[in-house]
Design an enzyme around this catalytic site. Structure first.
Site, PDB file in Angstrom:
ATOM      1  N   HIS A  17       5.558  -5.021  -9.856  1.00  0.00           N
ATOM      2  CA  HIS A  17       6.706  -5.050  -8.939  1.00  0.00           C
ATOM      3  C   HIS A  17       6.602  -6.301  -8.076  1.00  0.00           C
ATOM      4  O   HIS A  17       5.618  -7.045  -8.192  1.00  0.00           O
ATOM      5  CB  HIS A  17       6.797  -3.773  -8.105  1.00  0.00           C
ATOM      6  CG  HIS A  17       5.618  -3.493  -7.236  1.00  0.00           C
ATOM      7  ND1 HIS A  17       5.300  -4.257  -6.137  1.00  0.00           N
ATOM      8  CD2 HIS A  17       4.654  -2.542  -7.310  1.00  0.00           C
ATOM      9  CE1 HIS A  17       4.212  -3.781  -5.570  1.00  0.00           C
ATOM     10  NE2 HIS A  17       3.797  -2.740  -6.268  1.00  0.00           N
ATOM     11  N   HIS A  20       3.327  -7.451  -6.304  1.00  0.00           N
ATOM     12  CA  HIS A  20       2.219  -8.051  -7.052  1.00  0.00           C
ATOM     13  C   HIS A  20       2.324  -9.567  -7.132  1.00  0.00           C
ATOM     14  O   HIS A  20       1.329 -10.248  -7.360  1.00  0.00           O
ATOM     15  CB  HIS A  20       2.177  -7.490  -8.480  1.00  0.00           C
ATOM     16  CG  HIS A  20       1.771  -6.059  -8.534  1.00  0.00           C
ATOM     17  ND1 HIS A  20       2.542  -5.089  -9.121  1.00  0.00           N
ATOM     18  CD2 HIS A  20       0.674  -5.421  -8.059  1.00  0.00           C
ATOM     19  CE1 HIS A  20       1.947  -3.931  -9.006  1.00  0.00           C
ATOM     20  NE2 HIS A  20       0.811  -4.092  -8.361  1.00  0.00           N
ATOM     21  N   CYS A 123      -9.257  10.509  -2.248  1.00  0.00           N
ATOM     22  CA  CYS A 123      -7.873  10.231  -2.678  1.00  0.00           C
ATOM     23  C   CYS A 123      -7.932   9.466  -3.990  1.00  0.00           C
ATOM     24  O   CYS A 123      -8.513   8.378  -4.048  1.00  0.00           O
ATOM     25  CB  CYS A 123      -7.126   9.403  -1.636  1.00  0.00           C
ATOM     26  SG  CYS A 123      -5.539   8.814  -2.292  1.00  0.00           S
ATOM     27  N   CYS A 126      -6.136   5.976  -3.796  1.00  0.00           N
ATOM     28  CA  CYS A 126      -6.940   4.877  -3.241  1.00  0.00           C
ATOM     29  C   CYS A 126      -8.229   4.682  -4.026  1.00  0.00           C
ATOM     30  O   CYS A 126      -8.914   3.685  -3.846  1.00  0.00           O
ATOM     31  CB  CYS A 126      -7.350   5.152  -1.802  1.00  0.00           C
ATOM     32  SG  CYS A 126      -6.011   5.389  -0.653  1.00  0.00           S
ATOM     33  N   CYS A 142      -2.898  11.635   2.145  1.00  0.00           N
ATOM     34  CA  CYS A 142      -3.039  10.174   2.156  1.00  0.00           C
ATOM     35  C   CYS A 142      -1.684   9.539   2.481  1.00  0.00           C
ATOM     36  O   CYS A 142      -0.706   9.769   1.768  1.00  0.00           O
ATOM     37  CB  CYS A 142      -3.535   9.667   0.815  1.00  0.00           C
ATOM     38  SG  CYS A 142      -3.445   7.868   0.719  1.00  0.00           S
ATOM     39  N   HIS A 145      -0.303   7.302  -0.399  1.00  0.00           N
ATOM     40  CA  HIS A 145       0.083   7.893  -1.691  1.00  0.00           C
ATOM     41  C   HIS A 145       0.796   9.228  -1.580  1.00  0.00           C
ATOM     42  O   HIS A 145       1.195   9.804  -2.585  1.00  0.00           O
ATOM     43  CB  HIS A 145      -1.151   7.997  -2.608  1.00  0.00           C
ATOM     44  CG  HIS A 145      -1.747   6.663  -2.898  1.00  0.00           C
ATOM     45  ND1 HIS A 145      -2.778   6.126  -2.154  1.00  0.00           N
ATOM     46  CD2 HIS A 145      -1.396   5.725  -3.810  1.00  0.00           C
ATOM     47  CE1 HIS A 145      -3.057   4.923  -2.610  1.00  0.00           C
ATOM     48  NE2 HIS A 145      -2.239   4.646  -3.602  1.00  0.00           N
ATOM     49  N   LYS A 292       7.829   0.469   3.291  1.00  0.00           N
ATOM     50  CA  LYS A 292       6.934   0.197   2.175  1.00  0.00           C
ATOM     51  C   LYS A 292       7.691   0.512   0.881  1.00  0.00           C
ATOM     52  O   LYS A 292       8.419   1.496   0.828  1.00  0.00           O
ATOM     53  CB  LYS A 292       5.719   1.118   2.302  1.00  0.00           C
ATOM     54  CG  LYS A 292       4.606   0.811   1.337  1.00  0.00           C
ATOM     55  CD  LYS A 292       3.525   1.875   1.447  1.00  0.00           C
ATOM     56  CE  LYS A 292       2.798   2.064   0.137  1.00  0.00           C
ATOM     57  NZ  LYS A 292       1.793   1.088  -0.168  1.00  0.00           N
ATOM     58  N   LYS A 295       7.972   4.235  -5.332  1.00  0.00           N
ATOM     59  CA  LYS A 295       8.832   4.838  -6.354  1.00  0.00           C
ATOM     60  C   LYS A 295       9.533   6.065  -5.797  1.00  0.00           C
ATOM     61  O   LYS A 295      10.695   6.320  -6.105  1.00  0.00           O
ATOM     62  CB  LYS A 295       8.004   5.216  -7.576  1.00  0.00           C
ATOM     63  CG  LYS A 295       7.693   4.006  -8.404  1.00  0.00           C
ATOM     64  CD  LYS A 295       7.118   4.390  -9.752  1.00  0.00           C
ATOM     65  CE  LYS A 295       6.416   3.193 -10.346  1.00  0.00           C
ATOM     66  NZ  LYS A 295       5.006   3.399 -10.584  1.00  0.00           N
TER      67      LYS A 295
HETATM   68  N1  MSP Z   1      -7.071  -2.866  -8.594  1.00  0.00           N
HETATM   69  C1  MSP Z   1      -7.132  -3.093  -7.201  1.00  0.00           C
HETATM   70  C2  MSP Z   1      -7.641  -4.487  -6.883  1.00  0.00           C
HETATM   71  C3  MSP Z   1      -8.990  -4.820  -7.442  1.00  0.00           C
HETATM   72  S1  MSP Z   1      -9.487  -6.429  -7.009  1.00  0.00           S
HETATM   73  C4  MSP Z   1     -11.092  -6.535  -7.493  1.00  0.00           C
HETATM   74  C5  MSP Z   1      -5.748  -2.912  -6.572  1.00  0.00           C
HETATM   75  N2  MSP Z   1      -4.702  -2.990  -7.380  1.00  0.00           N
HETATM   76  S2  MSP Z   1      -3.167  -2.854  -6.897  1.00  0.00           S
HETATM   77  O1  MSP Z   1      -2.376  -2.934  -8.084  1.00  0.00           O
HETATM   78  O2  MSP Z   1      -2.994  -1.706  -6.090  1.00  0.00           O
HETATM   79  O3  MSP Z   1      -2.897  -4.113  -5.996  1.00  0.00           O
HETATM   80  C6  MSP Z   1      -3.065  -5.420  -6.497  1.00  0.00           C
HETATM   81  C7  MSP Z   1      -2.698  -6.456  -5.435  1.00  0.00           C
HETATM   82  O4  MSP Z   1      -1.305  -6.362  -5.167  1.00  0.00           O
HETATM   83  C8  MSP Z   1      -3.415  -6.237  -4.102  1.00  0.00           C
HETATM   84  O5  MSP Z   1      -3.772  -7.468  -3.537  1.00  0.00           O
HETATM   85  C9  MSP Z   1      -2.359  -5.569  -3.261  1.00  0.00           C
HETATM   86  O6  MSP Z   1      -2.518  -5.789  -1.897  1.00  0.00           O
HETATM   87  C10 MSP Z   1      -1.124  -6.282  -3.776  1.00  0.00           C
HETATM   88  N3  MSP Z   1       0.094  -5.531  -3.485  1.00  0.00           N
HETATM   89  C11 MSP Z   1       0.480  -4.308  -3.946  1.00  0.00           C
HETATM   90  N4  MSP Z   1       1.667  -3.967  -3.371  1.00  0.00           N
HETATM   91  C12 MSP Z   1       2.077  -4.959  -2.542  1.00  0.00           C
HETATM   92  C13 MSP Z   1       3.192  -5.199  -1.721  1.00  0.00           C
HETATM   93  N5  MSP Z   1       4.187  -4.347  -1.594  1.00  0.00           N
HETATM   94  N6  MSP Z   1       3.224  -6.380  -1.046  1.00  0.00           N
HETATM   95  C14 MSP Z   1       2.232  -7.321  -1.154  1.00  0.00           C
HETATM   96  N7  MSP Z   1       1.181  -7.118  -1.905  1.00  0.00           N
HETATM   97  C15 MSP Z   1       1.064  -5.951  -2.596  1.00  0.00           C
HETATM   98  O7  MSP Z   1      -5.676  -2.759  -5.376  1.00  0.00           O
END
Ligand code: MSP
Length: 471
Positions: A17, A20, A123, A126, A142, A145, A292, A295
């Site tokens: 999304h 990321h 959780c 997390c 949580c 989530h 935030k 989904k």
């Molecule tokens: N798998 C772990 C990271 C392991 S690193 C050794 C994880 N994955 S995640 O898919 O939840 O998040 C991946 C990255 O995307 C993280 O840096 C997280 O902060 C970022 N983001 C996820 N949603 C986000 C937003 N809505 N806005 C900005 N960054 C976001 O955590």
């Protein structure tokens, strides 16, 4: 110099999304800036493919977990490619080589690891235990989530954080490990004070999808141990000497996962006798209309839709300039469309079109002058502190100044009056200043920047279609 840049590897329990994209865009900007200023860069991206969350999701969908992670990892990879991210390495935590390296990392940490029984709140979202206090504060659910914490009693291996606490604290305090922004550094120092030892494994019955603990088939590694290791296993650790690239010049992570990178990760590195990364940049979250993205609320913005509608450079522009580097920022279609129309199309697109038309009409030639254009020291100062949105603002001010200068200096009037020398001087200086700011834009907007550079290479040719067409 050699510089290693890393991104957080996302869980593959869904498709990408827009949130990321933040890690990727920031890290790519750093990588391109480092290259621009004469450094060699290694740049990792990848996918985090183990853990209960992913296993459960695949089961819900009735898809074999291997296929599920393969498909989603591929979706992330094509998203990263679509964003024109200049990575050099793509790691998947289900790679055989990564798994073996992780087990060796565990062995090497074993004098800091012990087995104990534990009862606590967990959780799965997390992938972590929370304290009794945290559970109470959140009324047993949580907040990230929206799932109730589960009470779990089991045997776990623990990493003795207390072995490293003082060292980590000292290194963060004196910026040997620089955590940006500063208010996050303070938060981490506070968190570190009462940070307990962390559980780093789960019984196999509880967690089937993960890396087996060496010499204990009954336990599977906690996903964070496996995930954090990626930053060095991708460089070939422990078989290879990684000192060419490690310590990382900068690691980008979201604020939600900074705690893992500021406590567990340094503890692992110290336990392995490796230096800590030089900088960790913690970025904010992207919100949709102040909320935030989730989904269940139904406000998740699909990045493909945004890119298809306005093009990739507009996407990078918005996420790097209007999404603050360090704090939460809002995405709304309204703001996005405004930025496209008023800034990209009007400020930059028109400037390039106007200036290229004037210059080519009046036979201006830019030859050797453009080869040694450098980013300014003000800009570099901001970039060196990873203040990317500010550095982008700084460059954009210059774009706006150039528009103003054209209006003030009125080259068309000079042409009309036959003031040839003045006209040439005026246009040359405008073009060179545009090419200078174009260098500063290049880490943010690599494709547009390339187009601009081409437009003004001899013979100067105005773009046949606008850089940012009307939508
Ligand atoms: N798998 C772990 C990271 C392991 S690193 C050794 C994880 N994955 S995640 O898919 O939840 O998040 C991946 C990255 O995307 C993280 O840096 C997280 O902060 C970022 N983001 C996820 N949603 C986000 C937003 N809505 N806005 C900005 N960054 C976001 O955590």
């Amino acid at each position: 110099m050699n510089k290693y840049v890393t991104t957080a590897i996302p869980y593959v329990n869904g498709v990408p999304h827009i949130g990321h994209a933040v890690d990727y865009c920031l890290a790519d900007t750093a990588a391109r800036y480092f290259r621009l200023t004469g450094n060699e860069v290694r740049f990792q991206v990848g996918t985090d493919e183990h853990g209960g969350k992913i296993f459960q999701k695949a089961a819900e969908l009735n898809i074999p977990v291997e296929k599920y992670v393969n498909d989603n990892s591929a979706a992330f990879r094509s998203f990263i490619d679509k964003l024109n991210i200049s990575y050099t390495d793509f790691i998947r935590t289900t790679n055989e080589a990564h798994i073996k390296s992780c087990q060796e990392i565990w062995r090497r940490l074993s004098k800091h690891i012990y087995l104990a029984s534990y009862e606590g709140w967990y959780c799965t979202g997390c992938e972590r235990f929370v304290t009794e206090k945290e559970c109470k504060e959140n009324h047993g659910v949580c907040p990230d989530h929206q799932k109730p914490y589960e009470k779990i009693k089991e045997e776990n291996y623990y990493l003795r954080i207390s072995d490293f606490k003082d060292q980590i604290k000292e290194k963060i305090e004196n910026d040997e490990l620089l955590i940006l922004p500063d208010f996050r550094k303070k938060e981490m120092l506070k968190l570190l004070e009462d940070s307990p030892d962390v559980s780093i494994s789960r019984p196999r019955e509880q967690l089937k999808w993960g890396v087996t603990v060496p010499e204990d088939e009954s336990q599977v590694m906690y996903v964070w141990i496996d995930a954090l290791s990626n930053y060095i296993t991708v460089l070939g650790y422990p078989e290879k000497d990684i000192s060419t690239w490690w310590p990382a010049a900068v690691q980008f992570v979201g604020k939600d996962i900074l705690r893992f990178h500021a406590i567990i990760w340094p503890a692992m590195l110290l336990g392995l006798g490796l230096p800590l990364p030089k900088v960790i940049v913690s970025h904010g979250m992207i919100l949709a209309n102040g909320q935030k993205m989730s989904k269940s609320i139904g406000n998740v913005v699909n990045p493909n839709e945004v890119i298809e509608k306005y093009g990739l450079e507009a996407f990078r522009y918005f996420f790097l300039r209007h999404i603050d580097t360090f704090v939460d920022s809002d995405f709304t279609w309204e703001k996005y469309e405004d930025a496209y129309k008023n800034e990209l199309a009007n400020d930059l697109g028109n400037l390039v079109q106007r200036l290229a038309t004037l210059a080519s009409k009046n036979g201006i030639k830019i030859l050797n002058e453009a080869t040694d254009l450098k980013p300014s020291s003000n800009y570099c100062e901001l970039m060196d502190r990873f203040e990317f949105s500010k550095a982008f603002d700084y460059a954009w001010d210059k774009v706006q100044d150039l528009n103003k200068r054209i209006d003030d200096e009125k080259p068309w009037a000079l042409a009309k009056n036959g003031e040839k020398e003045k006209l040439e001087q005026c246009l040359k200086s405008l073009v060179l200043d545009l090419l200078q700011v174009n260098v500063e834009l290049s880490p943010f907007l690599p494709s547009v920047s390339e187009k601009i550079a081409k437009t003004f290479t001899d013979p100067i040719t105005p773009p046949s279609t606008p850089l940012f067409p009307k939508k």
